[in-house]
Design a protein around this motif. Structure first.
Motif, mmCIF file in Angstrom:
data_model
loop_
_atom_site.group_PDB
_atom_site.id
_atom_site.type_symbol
_atom_site.label_atom_id
_atom_site.label_comp_id
_atom_site.label_asym_id
_atom_site.label_seq_id
_atom_site.Cartn_x
_atom_site.Cartn_y
_atom_site.Cartn_z
ATOM 1 N N LEU A 165 0.830 -1.204 0.000
ATOM 2 C CA LEU A 165 0.000 0.000 0.000
ATOM 3 C C LEU A 165 0.862 1.250 0.000
ATOM 4 O O LEU A 165 0.549 2.236 -0.676
ATOM 5 N N GLU A 166 1.964 1.215 0.748
ATOM 6 C CA GLU A 166 2.857 2.367 0.768
ATOM 7 C C GLU A 166 3.480 2.581 -0.610
ATOM 8 O O GLU A 166 3.632 3.718 -1.074
ATOM 9 N N ALA A 167 3.850 1.480 -1.281
ATOM 10 C CA ALA A 167 4.418 1.594 -2.627
ATOM 11 C C ALA A 167 3.409 2.236 -3.574
ATOM 12 O O ALA A 167 3.765 3.094 -4.406
ATOM 13 N N LYS A 168 2.151 1.832 -3.472
ATOM 14 C CA LYS A 168 1.101 2.388 -4.345
ATOM 15 C C LYS A 168 0.939 3.890 -4.099
ATOM 16 O O LYS A 168 0.831 4.678 -5.059
ATOM 17 N N ALA A 169 0.923 4.294 -2.819
ATOM 18 C CA ALA A 169 0.779 5.717 -2.498
ATOM 19 C C ALA A 169 2.004 6.504 -2.961
ATOM 20 O O ALA A 169 1.877 7.618 -3.494
ATOM 21 N N THR A 170 3.191 5.930 -2.768
ATOM 22 C CA THR A 170 4.409 6.611 -3.200
ATOM 23 C C THR A 170 4.407 6.828 -4.704
ATOM 24 O O THR A 170 4.789 7.898 -5.201
ATOM 25 N N ARG A 171 3.971 5.812 -5.454
ATOM 26 C CA ARG A 171 3.902 5.950 -6.916
ATOM 27 C C ARG A 171 2.929 7.063 -7.319
ATOM 28 O O ARG A 171 3.180 7.815 -8.267
ATOM 29 N N ALA A 172 1.810 7.151 -6.606
ATOM 30 C CA ALA A 172 0.829 8.191 -6.929
ATOM 31 C C ALA A 172 1.411 9.579 -6.704
ATOM 32 O O ALA A 172 1.241 10.488 -7.537
ATOM 33 N N PHE A 173 2.114 9.768 -5.591
ATOM 34 C CA PHE A 173 2.736 11.063 -5.309
ATOM 35 C C PHE A 173 3.859 11.344 -6.298
ATOM 36 O O PHE A 173 4.016 12.479 -6.782
ATOM 37 N N ALA A 174 4.679 10.330 -6.582
ATOM 38 C CA ALA A 174 5.801 10.521 -7.502
ATOM 39 C C ALA A 174 5.312 10.943 -8.884
ATOM 40 O O ALA A 174 5.922 11.799 -9.547
ATOM 41 N N LYS A 175 4.220 10.361 -9.332
ATOM 42 C CA LYS A 175 3.660 10.714 -10.646
ATOM 43 C C LYS A 175 3.127 12.147 -10.642
ATOM 44 O O LYS A 175 3.382 12.929 -11.566
ATOM 45 N N ALA A 176 2.403 12.516 -9.573
ATOM 46 C CA ALA A 176 1.792 13.839 -9.507
ATOM 47 C C ALA A 176 2.831 14.949 -9.359
ATOM 48 O O ALA A 176 2.633 16.062 -9.864
ATOM 49 N N PHE A 177 3.931 14.660 -8.660
ATOM 50 C CA PHE A 177 4.942 15.688 -8.384
ATOM 51 C C PHE A 177 6.203 15.513 -9.234
ATOM 52 O O PHE A 177 7.241 16.077 -8.902
ATOM 53 N N ARG A 178 6.126 14.728 -10.317
ATOM 54 C CA ARG A 178 7.289 14.544 -11.184
ATOM 55 C C ARG A 178 7.716 15.891 -11.769
ATOM 56 O O ARG A 178 6.893 16.664 -12.272
ATOM 57 N N ASP A 179 9.006 16.187 -11.659
ATOM 58 C CA ASP A 179 9.587 17.446 -12.165
ATOM 59 C C ASP A 179 8.989 18.682 -11.495
ATOM 60 O O ASP A 179 9.056 19.790 -12.049
ATOM 61 N N ASP A 180 8.415 18.522 -10.306
ATOM 62 C CA ASP A 180 7.843 19.667 -9.594
ATOM 63 C C ASP A 180 8.971 20.543 -9.039
ATOM 64 O O ASP A 180 9.954 20.023 -8.515
ATOM 65 N N PRO A 181 8.863 21.860 -9.124
ATOM 66 C CA PRO A 181 9.936 22.737 -8.646
ATOM 67 C C PRO A 181 9.985 22.903 -7.129
ATOM 68 O O PRO A 181 10.945 23.479 -6.612
ATOM 69 N N GLU A 182 8.958 22.412 -6.419
ATOM 70 C CA GLU A 182 8.895 22.633 -4.965
ATOM 71 C C GLU A 182 8.964 21.352 -4.142
ATOM 72 O O GLU A 182 9.471 21.364 -3.018
ATOM 73 N N ILE A 183 8.442 20.249 -4.660
ATOM 74 C CA ILE A 183 8.336 18.997 -3.904
ATOM 75 C C ILE A 183 9.062 17.881 -4.655
ATOM 76 O O ILE A 183 8.900 17.737 -5.866
ATOM 77 N N ALA A 184 9.850 17.079 -3.919
ATOM 78 C CA ALA A 184 10.546 15.925 -4.503
ATOM 79 C C ALA A 184 10.042 14.649 -3.848
ATOM 80 O O ALA A 184 10.027 14.540 -2.610
ATOM 81 N N VAL A 185 9.638 13.679 -4.668
ATOM 82 C CA VAL A 185 9.127 12.393 -4.181
ATOM 83 C C VAL A 185 9.941 11.273 -4.831
ATOM 84 O O VAL A 185 10.132 11.280 -6.052
ATOM 85 N N PRO A 186 10.432 10.308 -4.055
ATOM 86 C CA PRO A 186 11.243 9.225 -4.638
ATOM 87 C C PRO A 186 10.413 8.273 -5.483
ATOM 88 O O PRO A 186 9.231 8.053 -5.217
ATOM 89 N N ARG A 187 11.048 7.693 -6.485
ATOM 90 C CA ARG A 187 10.390 6.670 -7.301
ATOM 91 C C ARG A 187 10.525 5.305 -6.629
ATOM 92 O O ARG A 187 11.500 5.033 -5.935
ATOM 93 N N VAL A 188 9.546 4.454 -6.839
ATOM 94 C CA VAL A 188 9.585 3.091 -6.310
ATOM 95 C C VAL A 188 10.257 2.178 -7.326
ATOM 96 O O VAL A 188 9.859 2.139 -8.490
#
Length: 436
Positions: free
Chosen positions: A204-227
């Motif tokens: 479940l954590e992997a699924k949530a992380t992927r969702a955040f990583a996709k939404a914030f990809r290349d974002d200038p303010e927030i960085a989210v690691p890829r799974v």
């Protein structure tokens, strides 16, 4: 120690010793009072010693004790300064570290989850944990592709320990009022217990992380690691370098503090619109300030699912309160279930209760501070205050419980940062209903 349950007796004994220690200090306090010491000074000393023991014990244990300690630590800024100061260093340590698992245990979990040839998946694997938390620890490694990765490994027996600790902490709820009058930890413990199953499943954590990583990809303010890989008890993600938020709180420049605070507000308000999820574990150990100014977010084990984003009434009622529309606020809060239908609540008094909480969005720029939060905590938590008496007539609907807790937690971190930024503009952009 190879897992959590083997020391169940020791864990129970340590937690059980907390009220005994408090009773002993209370007796000592009575003795000092009889000896002529001022009542206020005695109460302060008992409060300090109880706080020191409380966080020392929570910091030594994994499982629910540490999980609870991390959740409670975000409210440190609301505690009176004479109480907060002695154990602030212990809280920072609690947010960042815990006693590590032995290497043999780590290898056993990796073999079970990734297969007996698990080492072939890595070019390098650091046997010493880089960080530890309530139900797992993180190792730094190099993935077979050459990427620097974080390998999150769950402690064997984490689930039973989590439940057992939280059950016992719930029974000790009265003890925590020594930290702050009016502090009720029962809802916090209940919510942590309700989310245990989700946090224990790294799928479940992997699924949530992927969702955040996709939404914030290349974002200038927030960085989210890829799974890169995930099982029920092991999660492999990109490694994120940066300054831990606890270090920014302790020694950061005003510019770093202000930037981190604004980035946290952006994450809190924008994620529900962009991912339909709310990051629900806002303690400093989960964040890094990157050299390029982005906020790195590390842990998505606790999220709130908000299919419709942040509730529109929150923004609309905040706007009405700032406009001084007392009757509109009362009717709106009654419609949402915050004011019971049969409760006799004065609209003007309700507005006076709500309005100070909205100071951060009343002006273009706001300075969060420990002093501001302590003032609000005293206003709302002192049984002698009118605000406390009014608060007893209000209700927190279940659908708002997690949003409320996460918002309070985020405010607690902003106050530890002493951050100053344009929070109103963030709310105007992302909170539905705030702009008419």
């Amino acid at each position: 120690m190879t897992d959590i349950p083997r020391r169940a007796f020791t864990r129970t004994a340590k937690l059980a010793a907390l009220p005994l220690g408090m009773a002993g200090r209370a007796t000592l306090g009575i003795g000092k009072r009889l000896g002529g010491a001022p009542a206020e000074a005695v109460a302060r000393e008992v409060q300090q010693r109880t706080a020191e023991q409380l966080f020392s014990v929570l910091g030594q244990l994994k499982g629910g004790a540490m999980k609870f300690g991390q959740a409670l630590s975000i409210f440190e800024a609301a505690f009176p300064e004479e109480v907060a100061k002695p154990y602030r260093a212990a809280l920072t340590k609690l947010q960042e570290a815990a006693p590590p698992m032995p290497a043999a245990t780590v290898h056993g979990v990796l073999a079970e989850e990734l297969g007996p040839e698990w080492r072939t998946k890595f070019r390098e694997f650091d046997e010493s944990p880089a960080a530890a938390a309530s139900i797992g620890q993180v190792h730094r490694a190099v993935w077979s592709s050459g990427r620097n990765v974080a390998v999150k490994i769950q402690y064997p027996g984490a689930g039973p320990a989590l439940i057992a600790d939280l059950n016992q902490l719930g029974r000790l709820a009265r003890l925590f009022t020594v930290l702050q009058p009016g502090l009720d930890i029962k809802p916090l413990v209940a919510e942590l217990k309700a989310r245990v199953a989700e946090e224990l499943d790294y799928h479940l954590e992997a699924k949530a992380t992927r969702a955040f990583a996709k939404a914030f990809r290349d974002d200038p303010e927030i960085a989210v690691p890829r799974v890169l890989a995930g099982t029920s008890r092991v999660l492999v993600t990109d490694w994120i370098d940066g300054t831990p938020l606890s270090e920014v709180i302790a020694t950061g420049s005003p510019e770093q503090r202000n930037l981190a605070g604004e980035r946290m507000a952006v994450l809190h308000f924008s994620a529900p619109a962009r991912t339909k999820l709310l990051h629900a574990d806002p303690h400093p150990g989960n964040f890094r300030l990157l050299p390029d100014g982005r906020l790195g977010v590390l842990d998505f084990g606790a999220v709130a699912r908000l299919p419709n984003g942040l509730p529109e009434p929150v923004g609309r009622l905040a706007r009405l309160a700032l406009e001084g529309d007392a009757q509109g606020v009362l009717e709106g809060l009654r419609d949402e279930g915050f004011v019971k239908r049969d409760a006799d609540v004065d609209a003007k008094e309700l507005l006076e209760y709500v309005r100070p909480m909205l100071d951060p969005m009343a002006e273009d720029e706001f300075q969060f501070s420990r002093a501001w939060l302590r003032k609000e905590a005293a206003r709302l938590g002192d049984p002698r205050s009118p605000a406390y008496q009014l608060g007893r007539q209000l209700n927190l609907p279940p659908s708002y419980l997690l949003i409320h807790r996460v918002t309070l937690g985020s405010i607690g971190v902003l106050c530890q940062l002493e951050a100053k930024a344009h929070y109103r503009s963030v709310v105007e952009r992302w909170q539905p209903g705030f702009v008419e």
